[in-house]
Design a protein around this motif. Structure first.
Motif, PDB file in Angstrom:
ATOM      1  N   MET A  59       0.820  -0.786   0.547  1.00  0.00           N
ATOM      2  CA  MET A  59      -0.178  -0.007   0.167  1.00  0.00           C
ATOM      3  C   MET A  59       1.007   0.874  -0.396  1.00  0.00           C
ATOM      4  O   MET A  59       1.602   1.016   0.568  1.00  0.00           O
ATOM      5  CB  MET A  59      -0.933   0.195   1.107  1.00  0.00           C
ATOM      6  N   ASP A  60       0.400   2.169  -0.845  1.00  0.00           N
ATOM      7  CA  ASP A  60       0.976   3.794  -0.502  1.00  0.00           C
ATOM      8  C   ASP A  60       0.552   4.732  -0.225  1.00  0.00           C
ATOM      9  O   ASP A  60      -0.636   4.505   0.205  1.00  0.00           O
ATOM     10  CB  ASP A  60       1.682   3.876  -2.644  1.00  0.00           C
ATOM     11  N   GLU A  61       1.514   5.452   0.033  1.00  0.00           N
ATOM     12  CA  GLU A  61       1.021   6.451   1.389  1.00  0.00           C
ATOM     13  C   GLU A  61       0.001   7.549   0.422  1.00  0.00           C
ATOM     14  O   GLU A  61      -1.057   7.502   1.269  1.00  0.00           O
ATOM     15  CB  GLU A  61       2.629   7.880   0.848  1.00  0.00           C
ATOM     16  N   LYS A  78      -5.835   8.457   1.004  1.00  0.00           N
ATOM     17  CA  LYS A  78      -7.306   8.274   0.902  1.00  0.00           C
ATOM     18  C   LYS A  78      -8.553   7.619   1.519  1.00  0.00           C
ATOM     19  O   LYS A  78      -9.525   7.955   2.247  1.00  0.00           O
ATOM     20  CB  LYS A  78      -7.314   7.826  -0.481  1.00  0.00           C
ATOM     21  N   GLU A  79      -7.544   6.312   2.325  1.00  0.00           N
ATOM     22  CA  GLU A  79      -8.174   5.746   3.577  1.00  0.00           C
ATOM     23  C   GLU A  79      -9.120   6.236   4.804  1.00  0.00           C
ATOM     24  O   GLU A  79     -10.037   6.163   4.901  1.00  0.00           O
ATOM     25  CB  GLU A  79      -7.422   4.777   3.638  1.00  0.00           C
ATOM     26  N   THR A 103      -5.233   7.584  14.455  1.00  0.00           N
ATOM     27  CA  THR A 103      -3.802   6.287  15.595  1.00  0.00           C
ATOM     28  C   THR A 103      -3.891   5.199  14.250  1.00  0.00           C
ATOM     29  O   THR A 103      -2.704   4.682  13.912  1.00  0.00           O
ATOM     30  CB  THR A 103      -3.784   5.740  16.903  1.00  0.00           C
ATOM     31  N   THR A 104      -4.471   4.561  13.699  1.00  0.00           N
ATOM     32  CA  THR A 104      -3.856   3.548  12.467  1.00  0.00           C
ATOM     33  C   THR A 104      -3.355   4.256  11.081  1.00  0.00           C
ATOM     34  O   THR A 104      -2.377   3.772  10.948  1.00  0.00           O
ATOM     35  CB  THR A 104      -5.441   2.907  12.579  1.00  0.00           C
ATOM     36  N   TYR A 105      -3.717   5.665  11.051  1.00  0.00           N
ATOM     37  CA  TYR A 105      -2.941   6.000  10.035  1.00  0.00           C
ATOM     38  C   TYR A 105      -1.441   6.333   9.753  1.00  0.00           C
ATOM     39  O   TYR A 105      -1.099   5.924   9.092  1.00  0.00           O
ATOM     40  CB  TYR A 105      -4.160   7.212   9.385  1.00  0.00           C
ATOM     41  N   ARG A 106      -1.376   7.043  11.556  1.00  0.00           N
ATOM     42  CA  ARG A 106      -0.441   7.165  11.871  1.00  0.00           C
ATOM     43  C   ARG A 106       0.839   5.903  11.663  1.00  0.00           C
ATOM     44  O   ARG A 106       1.664   6.312  11.189  1.00  0.00           O
ATOM     45  CB  ARG A 106      -0.095   8.342  12.662  1.00  0.00           C
ATOM     46  N   SER A 107       0.615   4.613  12.037  1.00  0.00           N
ATOM     47  CA  SER A 107       0.798   3.862  12.643  1.00  0.00           C
ATOM     48  C   SER A 107       1.889   3.027  10.691  1.00  0.00           C
ATOM     49  O   SER A 107       2.770   3.090  10.842  1.00  0.00           O
ATOM     50  CB  SER A 107       0.378   2.976  13.243  1.00  0.00           C
ATOM     51  N   LYS A 108       0.200   3.449   9.936  1.00  0.00           N
ATOM     52  CA  LYS A 108       0.783   2.788   9.197  1.00  0.00           C
ATOM     53  C   LYS A 108       1.306   3.151   7.885  1.00  0.00           C
ATOM     54  O   LYS A 108       2.395   2.520   7.003  1.00  0.00           O
ATOM     55  CB  LYS A 108      -0.705   2.415   8.299  1.00  0.00           C
TER      56      LYS A 108
END
Length: 99
Positions: free
Chosen positions: A1-3, A8-9, A90-95
């Motif tokens: 998965m790219d940035e 977008k997610e 949090t999920t976004y930053r972690s990924k």
């Protein structure tokens, strides 16, 4: 998965949460209007058929108690949405760090 996909997610989940928050605000405003309208109508109906305001005051008190419970439920839902928002971030930053 790219940035870009990740962003977008994240934006999509934020948008869904914001829509839910807007719906909740709308429901809260409708509840407030309903309470006000109902109290006005009740006062109008009872003023001609009762000698004192005891019946109206009792009904008003009961409706205000119900409204307080409704407001408490709204508050709980707002907290749930806030938690979802925090989790999404949090999920976004972690990924993002994993990339």
């Amino acid at each position: 998965m790219d940035e870009e996909t990740l962003l977008k997610e994240y934006n999509r989940s934020r948008q869904l949460i914001e829509e839910q928050e807007d719906d909740l605000k709308s429901i809260q405003k409708k509840g407030e209007r309903l309470l006000e309208d109902t109290l006005e109508e009740l006062h109008y109906v009872l003023r001609d058929i009762v000698i004192d305001d005891e019946a109206f005051n009792q009904a008003k008190w009961e409706m205000e108690q119900e409204n307080a419970q409704f407001e408490q439920q709204i508050l709980q839902e707002k907290k749930v949405l806030q938690k979802k928002e925090e989790e999404a971030e949090t999920t976004y930053r972690s990924k993002l760090k994993e990339l």
